[in-house]
Design a protein around this motif. Structure first.
Motif, PDB file in Angstrom:
ATOM      1  N   LYS A 176      -6.191   5.243 -17.571  1.00  0.00           N
ATOM      2  CA  LYS A 176      -7.034   4.489 -16.643  1.00  0.00           C
ATOM      3  C   LYS A 176      -6.366   4.360 -15.277  1.00  0.00           C
ATOM      4  CE  LYS A 176      -8.802  -0.241 -16.024  1.00  0.00           C
ATOM      5  NZ  LYS A 176      -8.903  -1.580 -16.685  1.00  0.00           N
ATOM      6  N   LEU A 177      -5.088   4.001 -15.263  1.00  0.00           N
ATOM      7  CA  LEU A 177      -4.362   3.866 -14.001  1.00  0.00           C
ATOM      8  C   LEU A 177      -4.226   5.208 -13.298  1.00  0.00           C
ATOM      9  CD1 LEU A 177      -1.516   1.473 -15.210  1.00  0.00           C
ATOM     10  CD2 LEU A 177      -3.468   0.858 -13.772  1.00  0.00           C
ATOM     11  N   ALA A 178      -4.076   6.272 -14.079  1.00  0.00           N
ATOM     12  CA  ALA A 178      -3.883   7.612 -13.510  1.00  0.00           C
ATOM     13  C   ALA A 178      -5.137   8.160 -12.854  1.00  0.00           C
ATOM     14  CB  ALA A 178      -3.390   8.568 -14.592  1.00  0.00           C
ATOM     15  N   GLN A 179      -6.260   7.533 -13.066  1.00  0.00           N
ATOM     16  CA  GLN A 179      -7.479   7.982 -12.400  1.00  0.00           C
ATOM     17  C   GLN A 179      -7.400   7.757 -10.891  1.00  0.00           C
ATOM     18  OE1 GLN A 179     -10.767   5.978 -14.303  1.00  0.00           O
ATOM     19  NE2 GLN A 179     -10.518   7.083 -16.234  1.00  0.00           N
ATOM     20  N   GLN A 180      -6.593   6.796 -10.476  1.00  0.00           N
ATOM     21  CA  GLN A 180      -6.476   6.489  -9.050  1.00  0.00           C
ATOM     22  C   GLN A 180      -5.063   6.615  -8.500  1.00  0.00           C
ATOM     23  OE1 GLN A 180      -8.165   2.537  -8.700  1.00  0.00           O
ATOM     24  NE2 GLN A 180     -10.235   3.350  -8.496  1.00  0.00           N
ATOM     25  N   HIS A 181      -4.072   6.698  -9.382  1.00  0.00           N
ATOM     26  CA  HIS A 181      -2.681   6.692  -8.942  1.00  0.00           C
ATOM     27  C   HIS A 181      -1.870   7.732  -9.710  1.00  0.00           C
ATOM     28  CE1 HIS A 181      -3.539   2.786  -7.035  1.00  0.00           C
ATOM     29  NE2 HIS A 181      -4.059   2.397  -8.190  1.00  0.00           N
ATOM     30  N   TYR A 182      -0.720   8.047  -9.158  1.00  0.00           N
ATOM     31  CA  TYR A 182       0.260   8.850  -9.874  1.00  0.00           C
ATOM     32  C   TYR A 182       0.928   7.968 -10.923  1.00  0.00           C
ATOM     33  CZ  TYR A 182       4.822  11.068 -10.707  1.00  0.00           C
ATOM     34  OH  TYR A 182       5.941  11.593 -11.281  1.00  0.00           O
ATOM     35  N   VAL A 183       0.957   8.426 -12.158  1.00  0.00           N
ATOM     36  CA  VAL A 183       1.595   7.690 -13.250  1.00  0.00           C
ATOM     37  C   VAL A 183       2.432   8.668 -14.070  1.00  0.00           C
ATOM     38  CG1 VAL A 183       1.256   6.333 -15.351  1.00  0.00           C
ATOM     39  CG2 VAL A 183      -0.263   5.985 -13.385  1.00  0.00           C
ATOM     40  N   SER A 184       3.675   8.293 -14.329  1.00  0.00           N
ATOM     41  CA  SER A 184       4.555   9.075 -15.183  1.00  0.00           C
ATOM     42  C   SER A 184       5.086   8.175 -16.289  1.00  0.00           C
ATOM     43  CB  SER A 184       5.728   9.648 -14.382  1.00  0.00           C
ATOM     44  OG  SER A 184       6.672  10.280 -15.230  1.00  0.00           O
ATOM     45  N   VAL A 185       5.009   8.642 -17.527  1.00  0.00           N
ATOM     46  CA  VAL A 185       5.567   7.908 -18.666  1.00  0.00           C
ATOM     47  C   VAL A 185       6.783   8.679 -19.167  1.00  0.00           C
ATOM     48  CG1 VAL A 185       5.168   7.011 -20.983  1.00  0.00           C
ATOM     49  CG2 VAL A 185       3.316   6.953 -19.283  1.00  0.00           C
ATOM     50  N   GLU A 186       7.917   7.997 -19.221  1.00  0.00           N
ATOM     51  CA  GLU A 186       9.182   8.627 -19.588  1.00  0.00           C
ATOM     52  C   GLU A 186       9.584   8.193 -20.996  1.00  0.00           C
ATOM     53  OE1 GLU A 186      12.110   7.790 -16.668  1.00  0.00           O
ATOM     54  OE2 GLU A 186      10.943   8.639 -15.021  1.00  0.00           O
ATOM     55  N   PRO A 218       0.803  -1.227   0.000  1.00  0.00           N
ATOM     56  CA  PRO A 218       0.000   0.000   0.000  1.00  0.00           C
ATOM     57  C   PRO A 218       0.831   1.271   0.000  1.00  0.00           C
ATOM     58  CG  PRO A 218      -0.087  -1.110   2.131  1.00  0.00           C
ATOM     59  CD  PRO A 218       0.561  -2.061   1.186  1.00  0.00           C
ATOM     60  N   ALA A 219       2.127   1.155   0.298  1.00  0.00           N
ATOM     61  CA  ALA A 219       2.994   2.337   0.287  1.00  0.00           C
ATOM     62  C   ALA A 219       3.404   2.736  -1.125  1.00  0.00           C
ATOM     63  CB  ALA A 219       4.241   2.082   1.134  1.00  0.00           C
ATOM     64  N   ILE A 220       3.117   1.896  -2.119  1.00  0.00           N
ATOM     65  CA  ILE A 220       3.420   2.249  -3.503  1.00  0.00           C
ATOM     66  C   ILE A 220       2.341   3.202  -3.994  1.00  0.00           C
ATOM     67  CG2 ILE A 220       3.649   1.408  -5.872  1.00  0.00           C
ATOM     68  CD1 ILE A 220       4.867  -1.146  -4.742  1.00  0.00           C
ATOM     69  N   VAL A 221       2.744   4.433  -4.251  1.00  0.00           N
ATOM     70  CA  VAL A 221       1.781   5.493  -4.587  1.00  0.00           C
ATOM     71  C   VAL A 221       1.735   5.796  -6.075  1.00  0.00           C
ATOM     72  CG1 VAL A 221       1.969   6.552  -2.308  1.00  0.00           C
ATOM     73  CG2 VAL A 221       3.497   7.308  -4.158  1.00  0.00           C
ATOM     74  N   GLY A 222       2.651   5.209  -6.848  1.00  0.00           N
ATOM     75  CA  GLY A 222       2.648   5.538  -8.259  1.00  0.00           C
ATOM     76  C   GLY A 222       3.554   4.654  -9.081  1.00  0.00           C
ATOM     77  N   LEU A 223       3.497   4.870 -10.386  1.00  0.00           N
ATOM     78  CA  LEU A 223       4.320   4.163 -11.358  1.00  0.00           C
ATOM     79  C   LEU A 223       5.106   5.169 -12.181  1.00  0.00           C
ATOM     80  CD1 LEU A 223       1.916   1.577 -13.066  1.00  0.00           C
ATOM     81  CD2 LEU A 223       3.499   1.134 -11.185  1.00  0.00           C
ATOM     82  N   ALA A 224       6.325   4.807 -12.547  1.00  0.00           N
ATOM     83  CA  ALA A 224       7.080   5.498 -13.578  1.00  0.00           C
ATOM     84  C   ALA A 224       7.437   4.447 -14.622  1.00  0.00           C
ATOM     85  CB  ALA A 224       8.333   6.144 -13.012  1.00  0.00           C
ATOM     86  N   ILE A 225       7.150   4.735 -15.873  1.00  0.00           N
ATOM     87  CA  ILE A 225       7.272   3.749 -16.937  1.00  0.00           C
ATOM     88  C   ILE A 225       8.194   4.304 -18.017  1.00  0.00           C
ATOM     89  CG2 ILE A 225       6.014   2.399 -18.663  1.00  0.00           C
ATOM     90  CD1 ILE A 225       3.480   2.902 -16.886  1.00  0.00           C
ATOM     91  N   GLY A 226       9.369   3.712 -18.156  1.00  0.00           N
ATOM     92  CA  GLY A 226      10.305   4.144 -19.177  1.00  0.00           C
ATOM     93  C   GLY A 226      10.016   3.464 -20.499  1.00  0.00           C
ATOM     94  N   GLU A 254       1.604  12.032 -16.123  1.00  0.00           N
ATOM     95  CA  GLU A 254       2.692  12.935 -16.453  1.00  0.00           C
ATOM     96  C   GLU A 254       3.511  12.382 -17.614  1.00  0.00           C
ATOM     97  OE1 GLU A 254       5.182  13.909 -13.153  1.00  0.00           O
ATOM     98  OE2 GLU A 254       3.640  15.111 -12.158  1.00  0.00           O
ATOM     99  N   THR A 255       4.100  13.297 -18.370  1.00  0.00           N
ATOM    100  CA  THR A 255       5.044  12.918 -19.413  1.00  0.00           C
ATOM    101  C   THR A 255       6.410  13.489 -19.077  1.00  0.00           C
ATOM    102  OG1 THR A 255       4.456  14.856 -20.754  1.00  0.00           O
ATOM    103  CG2 THR A 255       3.284  12.791 -21.210  1.00  0.00           C
ATOM    104  N   CYS A 256       7.435  12.689 -19.322  1.00  0.00           N
ATOM    105  CA  CYS A 256       8.814  13.108 -19.075  1.00  0.00           C
ATOM    106  C   CYS A 256       9.634  12.749 -20.305  1.00  0.00           C
ATOM    107  CB  CYS A 256       9.363  12.401 -17.837  1.00  0.00           C
ATOM    108  SG  CYS A 256      11.109  12.733 -17.477  1.00  0.00           S
TER     109      CYS A 256
END
Length: 362
Positions: free
Chosen positions: A156-166, A132-140, A202-204
């Motif tokens: 879809k995932l970003a509706q409930q979590h922090y998501v960043s695509v790199e 439960p401590a995982i609050v988000g994803l970063a996807i390279g 987010e986009t990086c």
């Protein structure tokens, strides 16, 4: 706004939070603290992905600078399942820091959207279910590996979590991309960024400074292109050479030379002065484990390098965005283009099935 206002402590009411805090650029760590209310750390995950410039979908050989052992600890040992990597990574971070508010599962090595989309969802959800401590994803990933199906999944995932695509942009110049054997064009990056905008994640973009054949002017053109495209975040890396790569051999042979330390410091500051103040700066340099690194050795001194970059900002009396000029068409007003993901890549993603090489929980 007078850029010296911050340096001299005369903050204005319309300043961004990082400017009000007296920072010289919009650092990633502070941005996460503001978002989550405390320290948030990334935990690198290697799910066993490959790339379309490795498996032959587009070409073979991979990027000429790339040896995943140098980018990710997971590629230096036998690859464990995703759940094991996350558990051990979280445990390691908790030992290092007294208080951690949350973790971001960082799918880092290779191209982490290059698999059947149903399996991608399973892998990403596995990370959220791990702790439960995982609050988000970063996807390279690569700019040419983001079809609509993956954008919809990230949204879809970003509706409930922090998501960043790199996205691995690296440079806007095709000769540099060709030299690296990237097997994609800058148009692929433009297409993916414009289709990903305002989807909730987010986009990086990753940029490499010091590509052979690129002058300072070339690198500043890439900075202005980043300013025009308006990603949420940016990572700057110095080009470095590691063992057992084509680039490494070129450096050993003396045919390619790495950027000098002071040149890199000046170029980073020049680059950040030209991008939007709102852009989050996730990284300002890159390095590799000493046992793999060939050159430049100075990139191992990350803390000292950071201090020198900050000192150069202070010497100039500037900060991130001091030379930023809004483009004629703001990023938010850019039209959403049609999906131009290569058909050979779509064929690997928009299908039902599973890749057995991916390190799932079972």
């Amino acid at each position: 706004m007078d850029s010296e206002g911050i340096v001299n402590g005369t903050a204005e009411t319309n300043e961004l939070p990082w400017q009000q805090e007296g920072l010289l650029y919009n650092t990633f760590g502070r941005a996460l603290r503001r978002r989550f209310g405390g320290r948030v750390q990334r935990v690198s995950v290697d799910a066993g992905f490959t790339c379309p410039n490795v498996d032959g979908a587009l070409t073979r050989g991979g990027c000429n600078f790339c040896d995943n052992r140098s980018f990710s600890p997971s590629r230096r040992v036998r690859l464990k399942r995703v759940s094991e990597q996350l558990a051990s990574g979280i445990q390691s971070v908790r030992r290092r820091y007294r208080t951690v508010s949350g973790f971001i599962a960082y799918f880092q090595p290779a191209t982490n959207t290059y698999a059947p989309v149903d399996q991608l969802e399973e892998i990403y959800q596995l990370a959220f279910n791990q702790d439960p401590a995982i609050v988000g994803l970063a996807i390279g990933t690569r700019p040419d590996c983001m079809p609509e199906s993956v954008i919809e999944l990230a949204a879809k995932l970003a509706q409930q979590h922090y998501v960043s695509v790199e996205f691995g942009m690296q440079t806007m110049h095709q000769p540099g991309l060709d030299w690296m054997n990237r097997a994609h064009s800058h148009d692929d990056l433009i297409n993916s960024i414009d289709r990903s905008r305002d989807r909730g994640f987010e986009t990086c973009v990753h940029i490499i400074l010091g590509i052979p054949g690129e002058t300072h002017q070339h690198m500043m053109q890439t900075a202005l292109e980043v300013a025009k495209l308006g990603p949420d975040a940016i990572k700057l890396h110095n080009l470095y050479a590691v063992q057992d790569t084509p680039l490494g051999q070129e450096v050993l042979d003396g045919t390619v030379h790495m950027m000098e330390r002071q040149d890199y410091i000046n170029t980073v500051v020049d680059f950040l002065e030209r991008i939007a103040p709102e852009t989050i700066v996730e990284r300002i340099s890159g390095d590799a484990p000493p046992q793999y690194l060939i050159e430049p050795k100075w990139c191992l001194e990350k803390s000292a390098l950071k201090l020198q970059i900050e000192a150069e900002f202070r010497r100039r009396g500037t900060r991130q965005g001091s030379l930023y000029q809004p483009p004629d068409v703001l990023p938010s007003d850019r039209p959403r283009p049609v999906d131009k993901t290569p058909e050979a890549v779509k064929a690997q993603i928009d299908v039902r099935g599973r890749l057995p090489v991916l390190k799932m929980e079972r």
